[in-house]
Design a protein around this motif. Structure first.
Motif, PDB file in Angstrom:
ATOM      1  N   VAL A 121       0.861  -1.193   0.000  1.00 55.98           N
ATOM      2  CA  VAL A 121       0.000   0.000   0.000  1.00 55.98           C
ATOM      3  C   VAL A 121       0.893   1.237   0.000  1.00 55.98           C
ATOM      4  CG1 VAL A 121      -1.933   1.181   1.105  1.00 55.98           C
ATOM      5  CG2 VAL A 121      -1.692  -1.302   1.343  1.00 55.98           C
ATOM      6  N   LYS A 122       0.593   2.199  -0.878  1.00 53.23           N
ATOM      7  CA  LYS A 122       1.436   3.387  -1.049  1.00 53.23           C
ATOM      8  C   LYS A 122       0.603   4.656  -0.948  1.00 53.23           C
ATOM      9  CE  LYS A 122       4.269   0.941  -4.499  1.00 53.23           C
ATOM     10  NZ  LYS A 122       4.728   0.963  -5.911  1.00 53.23           N
ATOM     11  N   GLU A 123       1.225   5.715  -0.421  1.00 52.45           N
ATOM     12  CA  GLU A 123       0.608   7.032  -0.477  1.00 52.45           C
ATOM     13  C   GLU A 123       0.635   7.531  -1.918  1.00 52.45           C
ATOM     14  OE1 GLU A 123       2.909   9.437   2.144  1.00 52.45           O
ATOM     15  OE2 GLU A 123       1.840   8.786   3.941  1.00 52.45           O
ATOM     16  N   TYR A 174       9.123   5.768   1.175  1.00 57.85           N
ATOM     17  CA  TYR A 174       8.569   6.168   2.465  1.00 57.85           C
ATOM     18  C   TYR A 174       7.045   6.080   2.420  1.00 57.85           C
ATOM     19  CZ  TYR A 174      13.223   8.065   3.412  1.00 57.85           C
ATOM     20  OH  TYR A 174      14.567   8.212   3.596  1.00 57.85           O
ATOM     21  N   GLY A 175       6.429   6.006   3.608  1.00 56.00           N
ATOM     22  CA  GLY A 175       4.972   6.067   3.710  1.00 56.00           C
ATOM     23  C   GLY A 175       4.259   4.911   3.062  1.00 56.00           C
ATOM     24  N   ALA A 177      -5.780   1.642  10.080  1.00 58.42           N
ATOM     25  CA  ALA A 177      -6.429   2.846  10.620  1.00 58.42           C
ATOM     26  C   ALA A 177      -6.192   4.047   9.708  1.00 58.42           C
ATOM     27  CB  ALA A 177      -5.903   3.123  12.024  1.00 58.42           C
ATOM     28  N   LYS A 178      -4.969   4.178   9.164  1.00 57.57           N
ATOM     29  CA  LYS A 178      -4.673   5.268   8.214  1.00 57.57           C
ATOM     30  C   LYS A 178      -5.564   5.175   6.985  1.00 57.57           C
ATOM     31  CE  LYS A 178       0.303   6.010   8.956  1.00 57.57           C
ATOM     32  NZ  LYS A 178       1.602   5.992   8.251  1.00 57.57           N
ATOM     33  N   LEU A 179      -5.698   3.957   6.457  1.00 59.92           N
ATOM     34  CA  LEU A 179      -6.489   3.736   5.248  1.00 59.92           C
ATOM     35  C   LEU A 179      -7.948   4.116   5.470  1.00 59.92           C
ATOM     36  CD1 LEU A 179      -5.338   0.360   3.658  1.00 59.92           C
ATOM     37  CD2 LEU A 179      -5.722   2.495   2.455  1.00 59.92           C
ATOM     38  N   ILE A 180      -8.490   3.697   6.599  1.00 65.84           N
ATOM     39  CA  ILE A 180      -9.903   3.973   6.890  1.00 65.84           C
ATOM     40  C   ILE A 180     -10.106   5.473   7.073  1.00 65.84           C
ATOM     41  CG2 ILE A 180     -11.721   3.641   8.612  1.00 65.84           C
ATOM     42  CD1 ILE A 180     -10.504   0.800   9.068  1.00 65.84           C
ATOM     43  N   ASN A 191      14.855   1.443  -3.184  1.00 64.19           N
ATOM     44  CA  ASN A 191      15.240   2.847  -3.030  1.00 64.19           C
ATOM     45  C   ASN A 191      16.535   2.993  -2.252  1.00 64.19           C
ATOM     46  OD1 ASN A 191      12.120   2.454  -2.828  1.00 64.19           O
ATOM     47  ND2 ASN A 191      12.419   4.444  -3.805  1.00 64.19           N
ATOM     48  N   SER A 192      17.412   3.888  -2.723  1.00 62.31           N
ATOM     49  CA  SER A 192      18.698   4.097  -2.061  1.00 62.31           C
ATOM     50  C   SER A 192      18.506   4.577  -0.629  1.00 62.31           C
ATOM     51  CB  SER A 192      19.537   5.107  -2.846  1.00 62.31           C
ATOM     52  OG  SER A 192      18.828   6.312  -3.043  1.00 62.31           O
ATOM     53  N   SER A 193      17.450   5.359  -0.378  1.00 59.14           N
ATOM     54  CA  SER A 193      17.188   5.852   0.973  1.00 59.14           C
ATOM     55  C   SER A 193      16.776   4.730   1.909  1.00 59.14           C
ATOM     56  CB  SER A 193      16.092   6.924   0.935  1.00 59.14           C
ATOM     57  OG  SER A 193      14.934   6.438   0.291  1.00 59.14           O
ATOM     58  N   GLN A 194      16.410   3.585   1.343  1.00 62.98           N
ATOM     59  CA  GLN A 194      15.988   2.436   2.141  1.00 62.98           C
ATOM     60  C   GLN A 194      17.001   1.292   2.076  1.00 62.98           C
ATOM     61  OE1 GLN A 194      12.810   2.677   3.813  1.00 62.98           O
ATOM     62  NE2 GLN A 194      13.131   4.774   3.158  1.00 62.98           N
ATOM     63  N   GLY A 195      18.237   1.601   1.678  1.00 60.01           N
ATOM     64  CA  GLY A 195      19.284   0.589   1.693  1.00 60.01           C
ATOM     65  C   GLY A 195      19.507  -0.123   0.372  1.00 60.01           C
TER      66      GLY A 195
END
Length: 467
Positions: free
Chosen positions: A359-361, A368-369, A386-389, A452-456
């Motif tokens: 699931v992505k923003e 991220y997110g 909870a975020k999705l709802i 992603n480079s920011s995630q390793g």
């Protein structure tokens, strides 16, 4: 070694590499990998990570085993990329113009007009040459033997091309004998292609030799290395907002010899920081009045203001229909199957299958997110539920894909790791060109899908074979 495949078979494009590796000394790859890291450190090929208190800058891990794509496969990819980017440009021209795709019900009006990247200031405007997305990075994944799917479109300020070019230079330096055994299409011509594309996109009054600059937010930006690298390779000035001034709707660069007119700005500054008179008044990196110069047709901004609508992940779900509407044909490159959480039935299905999905923003980037269901704890899944709802419009969901893998050096041995590919597509009034290859990103952790480079994640050189 198995080549890039889901079946364990060696792809034809990898056979020469496989034979070469069989005959190579056992410690050769590790030795060359250490050399590559040393070279990159000396050259300062780094990126910054926002919020990282341990270190402001890092090396992106580089894998010395190339990713190889055959000539016919690249030919098909190139056709699909050109079709997609052409449709994206037509879509942007339309939503800021007659809005025929909205009237025809291809894209919901609210998805455009409530989009945080929609810029009403651009409504009715036409950038020089009618080109909106001069540089587009299209993220691709292979999920089977039958080709690639598009994971997302990057139409604002796509990054990573410097690593594509540096990776190629590094491989040519470390493995000249391996290069001699392949016919590999060059990526080194990318900056010549980019320069020609930017020159062709200059305003009508720019003359035969338009003045081009690269606009950076400054040395604290995570991609500053790339900004300075590209300016150097293009042979143009790297400027910050304070180096430019607008007089009578014309942009000038301050120089030791006085003001010099600027015709094309390859900007790496986001829309909202570009002009404090039009967008955020607190922007310290923008140029007051640049939007007035842009509206007057006196300067080209690459990419155009407002292109972020096209790389929104909710708009992405409509891209197959957008391509059909503007090209009159079916998409050559398909999308990854996607649920729009803004639709009640889709949301219900996503909530039922949450532990299985990604699931992505819709406006997220950099890994991220997002939730990777199979790799998340029950507590993380419930927090995301909870975020999705609470805000379903802000999310899309996709199946956890069985991505193909490519051989990667890990702990002295070759192991399969998941990869994606970001080719760079250049558009100008003279046509669309694609650099032969792109940036291959690799998930270095076993089983990980996050490149992603920011995630390793790390990177590889991408070889497109010639016939």
């Amino acid at each position: 070694m198995s080549g890039e495949s889901g079946s364990g078979e060696i792809r034809p494009s990898y056979r020469t590499l496989a034979r070469w590796l069989e005959n190579a000394p056992s410690d050769l790859l590790q030795s060359r990998s250490r050399q590559a890291e040393l070279f990159f450190r000396r050259m300062g090929v780094t990126f910054a990570v926002y919020g990282d208190v341990e270190s402001n800058e890092r090396l992106i891990p580089f894998d010395v085993v190339p990713r190889i794509i055959g000539a016919k496969e690249w030919e098909d990819l190139e056709k699909g990329l050109k079709q997609r980017v052409s449709a994206i440009n037509a879509f942007l021209k339309d939503i800021y113009g007659p809005q025929e795709c909205i009237k025809a019900g291809i894209v919901p009006a609210d998805l455009i007009f409530t989009n945080p990247h929609y810029r009403p200031e651009m409504q009715g405007r036409r950038p020089p040459g009618d080109i909106w997305t001069h540089i587009c990075g299209v993220d691709l994944v292979r999920t089977g033997e039958d080709g690639f799917l598009v994971l997302e479109d990057n139409c604002r300020t796509p990054s990573g091309v410097s690593y594509m070019l540096e990776n190629r230079e590094m491989m040519m330096r470390l493995f000249p004998d391996l290069f001699a055994e392949h016919r590999i299409r060059p990526v080194e011509t990318y900056t010549d292609m980019l320069l020609a594309s930017l020159q062709a996109s200059a305003p009508a009054g720019a003359g035969a030799d338009p003045n081009i600059v690269v606009l950076t937010p400054g040395p604290y930006n995570s991609a500053y290395y790339e900004h300075s690298f590209l300016a150097d390779k293009l042979g143009v000035e790297l400027v910050e907002g304070g180096d430019l001034v607008v007089n009578d709707d014309i942009v000038y660069m301050r120089t030791t010899e006085g003001l010099k007119r600027v015709d094309v700005i390859y900007r790496r500054v986001d829309d909202e920081f570009l002009d404090p008179l039009t967008f955020r008044p607190d922007s310290a990196v923008g140029i007051p009045g640049i939007m007035a110069a842009y509206a007057a047709g006196n300067v080209t901004l690459s990419n155009a203001v407002g292109t972020g609508v096209a790389d929104d992940k909710a708009v992405y779900t409509y891209m197959p229909d957008i391509i059909r509407f503007f090209s009159g044909g079916d998409p050559i490159l398909g999308n990854v199957p996607t649920w729009r959480c803004r639709e009640p039935e889709a949301l219900k299905e996503v909530l039922d299958k949450l532990p299985e999905l990604v699931v992505k923003e819709v406006g997220g980037s950099g890994g991220y997110g997002m939730l990777v269901g199979p790799a998340s704890t029950k507590a993380e899944i419930e927090a995301f539920r909870a975020k999705l709802i609470a805000d379903p419009d802000d999310f899309i969901a996709q199946p956890t894909l069985a991505l193909s893998t490519a051989p990667t050096l890990e702990g002295g041995n070759l192991s399969p790791r998941h990869v994606d590919l970001r080719p760079f597509v250049l558009s100008s009034p003279k046509g669309i060109r694609v650099a032969p290859g792109g940036l291959t990103r690799v998930a270095l952790k076993a089983g990980s899908l996050v490149v992603n480079s920011s995630q390793g994640g790390g990177t590889k050189d991408t070889w497109v074979l010639d016939d």
